[in-house]
Design a protein around this motif. Structure first.
Motif, PDB file in Angstrom:
ATOM      1  N   ASP B  15      96.296 106.771 -67.699  1.00 24.46           N
ATOM      2  CA  ASP B  15      97.175 106.474 -66.559  1.00 24.46           C
ATOM      3  C   ASP B  15      96.583 105.447 -65.600  1.00 24.46           C
ATOM      4  O   ASP B  15      97.299 104.633 -65.030  1.00 24.46           O
ATOM      5  CB  ASP B  15      97.489 107.766 -65.784  1.00 24.46           C
ATOM      6  N   ARG B  16      95.261 105.496 -65.396  1.00 20.37           N
ATOM      7  CA  ARG B  16      94.625 104.573 -64.444  1.00 20.37           C
ATOM      8  C   ARG B  16      94.904 103.116 -64.847  1.00 20.37           C
ATOM      9  O   ARG B  16      95.244 102.282 -64.010  1.00 20.37           O
ATOM     10  CB  ARG B  16      93.110 104.837 -64.416  1.00 20.37           C
ATOM     11  N   LEU B  17      94.780 102.840 -66.141  1.00 18.00           N
ATOM     12  CA  LEU B  17      95.044 101.479 -66.633  1.00 18.00           C
ATOM     13  C   LEU B  17      96.534 101.136 -66.515  1.00 18.00           C
ATOM     14  O   LEU B  17      96.901 100.060 -66.023  1.00 18.00           O
ATOM     15  CB  LEU B  17      94.574 101.369 -68.088  1.00 18.00           C
ATOM     16  N   VAL B  18      97.392 102.061 -66.956  1.00 23.21           N
ATOM     17  CA  VAL B  18      98.838 101.796 -66.970  1.00 23.21           C
ATOM     18  C   VAL B  18      99.351 101.547 -65.549  1.00 23.21           C
ATOM     19  O   VAL B  18     100.169 100.653 -65.318  1.00 23.21           O
ATOM     20  CB  VAL B  18      99.593 102.970 -67.641  1.00 23.21           C
ATOM     21  N   ARG B  19      98.831 102.305 -64.575  1.00 19.79           N
ATOM     22  CA  ARG B  19      99.276 102.167 -63.193  1.00 19.79           C
ATOM     23  C   ARG B  19      98.969 100.772 -62.642  1.00 19.79           C
ATOM     24  O   ARG B  19      99.826 100.118 -62.041  1.00 19.79           O
ATOM     25  CB  ARG B  19      98.596 103.236 -62.330  1.00 19.79           C
ATOM     26  N   VAL B  20      97.763 100.287 -62.890  1.00 23.33           N
ATOM     27  CA  VAL B  20      97.391  98.948 -62.410  1.00 23.33           C
ATOM     28  C   VAL B  20      98.285  97.884 -63.042  1.00 23.33           C
ATOM     29  O   VAL B  20      98.791  96.989 -62.361  1.00 23.33           O
ATOM     30  CB  VAL B  20      95.901  98.637 -62.729  1.00 23.33           C
ATOM     31  N   VAL B  21      98.502  98.032 -64.340  1.00 20.61           N
ATOM     32  CA  VAL B  21      99.319  97.036 -65.054  1.00 20.61           C
ATOM     33  C   VAL B  21     100.763  97.075 -64.552  1.00 20.61           C
ATOM     34  O   VAL B  21     101.391  96.034 -64.335  1.00 20.61           O
ATOM     35  CB  VAL B  21      99.269  97.293 -66.583  1.00 20.61           C
ATOM     36  N   ASP B  22     101.287  98.266 -64.322  1.00 21.23           N
ATOM     37  CA  ASP B  22     102.662  98.425 -63.846  1.00 21.23           C
ATOM     38  C   ASP B  22     102.833  97.761 -62.472  1.00 21.23           C
ATOM     39  O   ASP B  22     103.816  97.052 -62.219  1.00 21.23           O
ATOM     40  CB  ASP B  22     103.003  99.919 -63.777  1.00 21.23           C
ATOM     41  N   ARG B  23     101.862  97.992 -61.587  1.00 24.94           N
ATOM     42  CA  ARG B  23     101.954  97.400 -60.240  1.00 24.94           C
ATOM     43  C   ARG B  23     101.821  95.887 -60.292  1.00 24.94           C
ATOM     44  O   ARG B  23     102.491  95.167 -59.552  1.00 24.94           O
ATOM     45  CB  ARG B  23     100.866  97.998 -59.340  1.00 24.94           C
ATOM     46  N   TRP B  24     100.972  95.413 -61.198  1.00 26.10           N
ATOM     47  CA  TRP B  24     100.828  93.959 -61.360  1.00 26.10           C
ATOM     48  C   TRP B  24     102.132  93.375 -61.905  1.00 26.10           C
ATOM     49  O   TRP B  24     102.583  92.308 -61.479  1.00 26.10           O
ATOM     50  CB  TRP B  24      99.645  93.639 -62.291  1.00 26.10           C
ATOM     51  N   ALA B  25     102.740  94.098 -62.844  1.00 24.33           N
ATOM     52  CA  ALA B  25     103.999  93.634 -63.462  1.00 24.33           C
ATOM     53  C   ALA B  25     105.101  93.487 -62.418  1.00 24.33           C
ATOM     54  O   ALA B  25     105.930  92.576 -62.498  1.00 24.33           O
ATOM     55  CB  ALA B  25     104.427  94.611 -64.559  1.00 24.33           C
ATOM     56  N   ALA B  26     105.118  94.384 -61.398  1.00 22.45           N
ATOM     57  CA  ALA B  26     106.139  94.315 -60.351  1.00 22.45           C
ATOM     58  C   ALA B  26     106.066  92.984 -59.607  1.00 22.45           C
ATOM     59  O   ALA B  26     107.083  92.442 -59.185  1.00 22.45           O
ATOM     60  CB  ALA B  26     105.947  95.484 -59.381  1.00 22.45           C
ATOM     61  N   LYS B  27     104.847  92.460 -59.475  1.00 19.83           N
ATOM     62  CA  LYS B  27     104.672  91.201 -58.742  1.00 19.83           C
ATOM     63  C   LYS B  27     104.750  89.983 -59.647  1.00 19.83           C
ATOM     64  O   LYS B  27     104.693  88.844 -59.172  1.00 19.83           O
ATOM     65  CB  LYS B  27     103.299  91.202 -58.050  1.00 19.83           C
ATOM     66  N   ASN B  28     104.805  90.211 -60.954  1.00 18.62           N
ATOM     67  CA  ASN B  28     104.825  89.096 -61.905  1.00 18.62           C
ATOM     68  C   ASN B  28     105.969  89.250 -62.902  1.00 18.62           C
ATOM     69  O   ASN B  28     105.757  89.472 -64.093  1.00 18.62           O
ATOM     70  CB  ASN B  28     103.479  89.031 -62.650  1.00 18.62           C
ATOM     71  N   PRO B  29     107.219  89.117 -62.396  1.00 10.43           N
ATOM     72  CA  PRO B  29     108.374  89.377 -63.265  1.00 10.43           C
ATOM     73  C   PRO B  29     108.523  88.357 -64.404  1.00 10.43           C
ATOM     74  O   PRO B  29     109.300  88.586 -65.329  1.00 10.43           O
ATOM     75  CB  PRO B  29     109.565  89.301 -62.297  1.00 10.43           C
ATOM     76  N   ASP B  30     107.780  87.266 -64.331  1.00 16.22           N
ATOM     77  CA  ASP B  30     107.892  86.260 -65.398  1.00 16.22           C
ATOM     78  C   ASP B  30     107.069  86.640 -66.632  1.00 16.22           C
ATOM     79  O   ASP B  30     107.124  85.958 -67.651  1.00 16.22           O
ATOM     80  CB  ASP B  30     107.436  84.890 -64.878  1.00 16.22           C
ATOM     81  N   VAL B  31     106.301  87.719 -66.545  1.00 16.58           N
ATOM     82  CA  VAL B  31     105.490  88.147 -67.696  1.00 16.58           C
ATOM     83  C   VAL B  31     106.107  89.398 -68.302  1.00 16.58           C
ATOM     84  O   VAL B  31     106.396  90.364 -67.606  1.00 16.58           O
ATOM     85  CB  VAL B  31     104.032  88.440 -67.255  1.00 16.58           C
ATOM     86  N   HIS B  32     106.344  89.344 -69.601  1.00 15.50           N
ATOM     87  CA  HIS B  32     106.925  90.489 -70.301  1.00 15.50           C
ATOM     88  C   HIS B  32     105.788  91.363 -70.839  1.00 15.50           C
ATOM     89  O   HIS B  32     104.923  90.876 -71.560  1.00 15.50           O
ATOM     90  CB  HIS B  32     107.811  89.970 -71.438  1.00 15.50           C
ATOM     91  N   ILE B  33     105.780  92.643 -70.478  1.00 17.88           N
ATOM     92  CA  ILE B  33     104.707  93.533 -70.918  1.00 17.88           C
ATOM     93  C   ILE B  33     105.305  94.695 -71.710  1.00 17.88           C
ATOM     94  O   ILE B  33     106.249  95.346 -71.262  1.00 17.88           O
ATOM     95  CB  ILE B  33     103.899  94.083 -69.718  1.00 17.88           C
ATOM     96  N   VAL B  34     104.759  94.913 -72.907  1.00 13.47           N
ATOM     97  CA  VAL B  34     105.178  96.041 -73.729  1.00 13.47           C
ATOM     98  C   VAL B  34     103.964  96.937 -73.931  1.00 13.47           C
ATOM     99  O   VAL B  34     102.884  96.455 -74.270  1.00 13.47           O
ATOM    100  CB  VAL B  34     105.720  95.581 -75.098  1.00 13.47           C
ATOM    101  N   GLY B  35     104.145  98.233 -73.704  1.00 14.03           N
ATOM    102  CA  GLY B  35     102.999  99.132 -73.785  1.00 14.03           C
ATOM    103  C   GLY B  35     103.183 100.291 -74.737  1.00 14.03           C
ATOM    104  O   GLY B  35     104.249 100.900 -74.800  1.00 14.03           O
TER     105      GLY B  35
END
Lengths: 149, 170
Positions: B15-35
């Protein structure tokens, strides 16, 4: 007659390491076992066997794994069993030893500073136990014979 | 557009990793992330996730992605080298209940010496890597190392010894 070999590794990194060694099994009568329900894309479907995943925190699963791996080893009667980890591989090696197979434990390359828990048990069970790190081999007395990378 | 493939292994959530990535994704909508994130407690809102990807899905994403992002597992390292994708990995910390031992720190430290493999030991380092992920290098083409040859030969010999033992006079 070709030597019958059973190669076992849990899905994920252990399996990927086993697949790096796949060329070494060519020419043998090889069977694979892992913890994915479907054959992860190696050899004939009929030559792949599913084992339940378990670790030391899931004792019931571990018991079930002991039963299914005993059945697998009894059915296949391999001459050689090789594993890159983890508990499912150790379990097969345990039964293999009882039923007269030669067994090889290759401790995961992920364990660079200390042998894995299964690897530490394998030292007392497997015919040969290897570490993939020369330093760890010197520290523990376990053999080093190369690595998957 | 960048595609980032996030994986946290087959054994436990991270969860610690996923949370950081999720919050970063909110600020970077131009990057598509699949987990592929297993079954943790944290529910990401800005990245597309599945508990597990099947082989076909994984292969297709690994082929198409610009960056792999993962826990410091050997499966992730071997995949990044196979598909020649830059890898940023964060080791699981046993003190935070993320795994049983600190072996992922050993993996991270040693594997980060390979070209194209990068470590992030905390959220700040991870965010820095993500912000600059387009500049990361890809791993070099895989060649069979001497260590690999040695191990394969040992295994072939181990199997061969059996043949000699079971074939008397052979």
């Amino acid at each position: 007659m070709d030597t019958k070999v059973l190669a076992v590794a849990s899905r994920g990194g252990h399996w990927k390491q086993l697949m790096k060694l796949e060329p070494a099994f060519r020419g043998c009568d090889i069977r694979f076992a892992s913890t994915s329900h479907d054959n992860p894309g190696v050899g004939k479907t009929s030559h792949y066997f599913y084992l339940p995943d378990a670790n030391r925190h899931t004792p019931l699963n571990a018991l079930w794994l002991l039963c299914t791996s005993a059945w697998l080893v009894l059915r296949l009667r391999p001459d050689v069993i090789i594993s890159t980890g983890a508990l499912p591989g150790l379990s097969c090696i345990l039964w293999g030893r009882l039923f007269g197979a030669r067994t090889l434990w290759i401790d995961s390359i992920a364990h660079a500073d200390q042998m894995s828990l299964s690897g530490r048990v394998a030292r007392y069970v497997a015919t040969t136990t290897l570490s993939q790190w020369p330093d760890l081999s010197r520290m523990t007395g376990v053999e080093y014979r190369g690595a998957v990378l | 557009m960048s595609l980032i493939l996030l994986t946290t292994g087959t054994q436990a959530p991270f969860d610690r990793l996923v949370r950081v990535v999720d919050r970063w994704a909110a600020k970077n909508p131009d990057v598509h992330i699949v987990g592929q994130i297993g079954r943790g407690n944290y529910r990401p809102r800005h990245i597309e996730t599945k508990p597990f990807l099947n082989n076909r899905e994984f292969r297709s994403l690994a082929h198409d992605c610009t960056l792999m992002l993962a826990h410091a597992g050997m499966g992730s390292v071997l995949s990044a080298l196979e598909y020649r994708k830059p890898l940023v990995m964060m080791p699981r910390d046993p003190q935070q209940g993320e795994c049983n031992s600190d072996h992922q720190f050993g993996t991270a430290r040693r594997m980060a010496t390979l070209p194209g493999v990068y470590c992030a030991y905390n959220a700040a380092q991870l965010i820095h890597r993500l912000d600059h992920h387009r500049q990361l290098n890809a791993p070099e083409a895989l060649q069979q190392s001497q260590r690999q040859q040695e191990l394969s030969q040992f295994i072939a010999g181990f199997i061969g010894r059996q043949t000699q033992q079971t074939a008397p006079g052979g």
